[in-house]
Design an enzyme around this catalytic site. Sequence first.
Site, short mmCIF file in Angstrom:
data_model
loop_
_atom_site.label_atom_id
_atom_site.label_comp_id
_atom_site.label_asym_id
_atom_site.label_seq_id
_atom_site.Cartn_x
_atom_site.Cartn_y
_atom_site.Cartn_z
N ARG A 227 0.76 -1.51 0.02
CA ARG A 227 -0.37 0.05 0.14
C ARG A 227 0.84 1.30 -0.22
NH1 ARG A 227 -3.95 -3.22 -1.62
NH2 ARG A 227 -4.76 -4.08 0.19
N HIS B 51 -2.22 -17.26 -6.34
CA HIS B 51 -3.91 -17.75 -5.50
C HIS B 51 -5.33 -18.13 -6.06
CE1 HIS B 51 -5.54 -14.12 -7.33
NE2 HIS B 51 -5.12 -13.15 -6.43
N ASP C 63 -0.03 -12.71 0.05
CA ASP C 63 -1.70 -12.46 -1.20
C ASP C 63 -2.02 -11.39 0.97
OD1 ASP C 63 -3.09 -10.60 -2.30
OD2 ASP C 63 -4.61 -12.50 -2.70
N HIS D 268 -5.84 -3.00 5.50
CA HIS D 268 -7.54 -3.15 4.71
C HIS D 268 -7.57 -2.13 6.37
CE1 HIS D 268 -8.02 -3.31 0.68
NE2 HIS D 268 -8.52 -4.60 1.01
N PRO E 59 -11.44 -6.05 -0.40
CA PRO E 59 -11.13 -7.28 -0.40
C PRO E 59 -9.84 -8.04 0.23
CG PRO E 59 -11.16 -6.69 -2.71
CD PRO E 59 -11.52 -5.71 -1.17
N GLY E 60 -9.69 -8.52 0.95
CA GLY E 60 -8.27 -8.90 1.16
C GLY E 60 -8.37 -9.65 2.89
O1 DOR Z 1 -8.29 -10.27 -1.59
C1 DOR Z 1 -7.80 -9.50 -2.07
N1 DOR Z 1 -7.26 -8.25 -1.91
N2 DOR Z 1 -7.06 -10.03 -3.78
C2 DOR Z 1 -6.41 -9.21 -4.08
O2 DOR Z 1 -5.80 -10.02 -4.91
C3 DOR Z 1 -6.09 -7.60 -4.30
C4 DOR Z 1 -6.37 -7.68 -2.72
C5 DOR Z 1 -5.87 -5.46 -2.35
O3 DOR Z 1 -5.52 -5.52 -2.68
O4 DOR Z 1 -6.92 -5.11 -1.90
#
Ligand code: DOR
Length: 449
Positions: free
Chosen positions: A70, A252, A327, A331, A341-342
């Site tokens: 980030r 992934h 991965d 956030h 997501p993530g």
């Molecule tokens: O869930 C995810 N978030 N998968 C990814 O491949 C990218 C990532 C993100 O950058 O937040």
Amino acid sequence: MKTLLQNFRIVDASIDAIGAVILHDEIIRDVWVKGEAIRYDIGRMGIDRVIDGGGLTLMPAFIDMHAHFRDPGFPEKETLESASLAALAGGYTTVICMANTKPVIDTFEAAQALKHRSNALRLIDLYPALALTRSMAGTELASGFSALDLIRTSALKDIALGFSWPGPRYVRLCSEDGKDVADDALFKEALVRAAALRLPVSCHCDAGGHEALQAWEAGQPYSIWSRIEENVATERAIRLGREAGAHVHIAHVSTKEALARIRAAKARGESVSCEVTPHHLCLTESDAASLGSESYGRVNPPLRNEEDRQALIAGLVDGSIDAIATDHAPHTSGDKEHGSPGFSGLETSFAACFTELVGKGHLSLSRLSALMSVAPARLLRLFDRGAIEPGLLADLVVVDTEAVWHVDTALFRSRGKNSAFSGRALSGKTLMTLHAGSVVFDRGFGAKL
Ligand code: DOR
């Protein structure tokens, strides 16, 4: 400076034995395992520092082919420093960070600048991934792939002089991140250029979940469409990679059908590799539902069903899956509540894999080491690390395989507290990390020396 690490269980892809290791500055100088004659008189070697493991386990530090740092652009989620400290706490010393930053890492200069900033922190060895298209907009190739840039990065010069050029030293991988390039011809052109640079291309094969989202909005089941999307995108990346003569690395992998396509491509002798994440290995859609499918449980690709999870474990066992990658996607809680997501994954990766894979008898600790260290090192053409062997970089991690701990995200070094394992009991804890012979992380074990 000479360091002796003694009374350790030494585990890498090919050793699992009680022994000792000697470091000379940043390099592993010697490795003894019990029963082997000690070749030196330790008293006369001038050892400056002794680290006694008292039976703890010493492994090569982990290498992450896939993390989101980030930085630049999103300091509220993570910074170079917080991500690097999180990596070290998780036992990682080498990390590839993805290019979906602000601005996007789409030039060799941007990659080099980030690498220099990271080197100045003296924490980890960071290699920024290079985007395939300018600003990841999918309309024109990133300038890193232009002929001019190849000359500027001296690729052609070195090739002309007959050197075996390994690509710019600060870039080991290209990727368009959470989506691939939508236009076939442009994607193929990028793959051709990456192949000329001898850089593997990590393909995310989820198209950002857009088609699945559209289908879901039109009343179709999200899970079915999202798996079709991954399966089709995996097939496409493999095909375009073959046509371009590039090495395609599937990021992934999460469905059993995508894995079957990768396995088939490997059986045909194609230049394909793949990675799997700890969360897809340990969790399923029912965990996503408990975390909140559209919030804290959301990840791309989504957590799948138990049959997929078992297929991924089988893929590790039979060697179809090459590496484990986090991965790591930090956030803020606000972002997660709005569906970003993530998962923040660097600090739980080893323990999650140890608990699920070694603890349940699927893999030996040596095999887990291979998947987390030497295999990613080789895919990234980093031949100086990933094992405990004389002459290699002294990037090491001390782990306690007996420890059981509860994941408390308040203690994370990462700014991302969005762990998929929050509150869970995991076994196996990283206690100390050495990078190039220096102790760069110590959970307190060192204080007891
Ligand atoms: O869930 C995810 N978030 N998968 C990814 O491949 C990218 C990532 C993100 O950058 O937040």
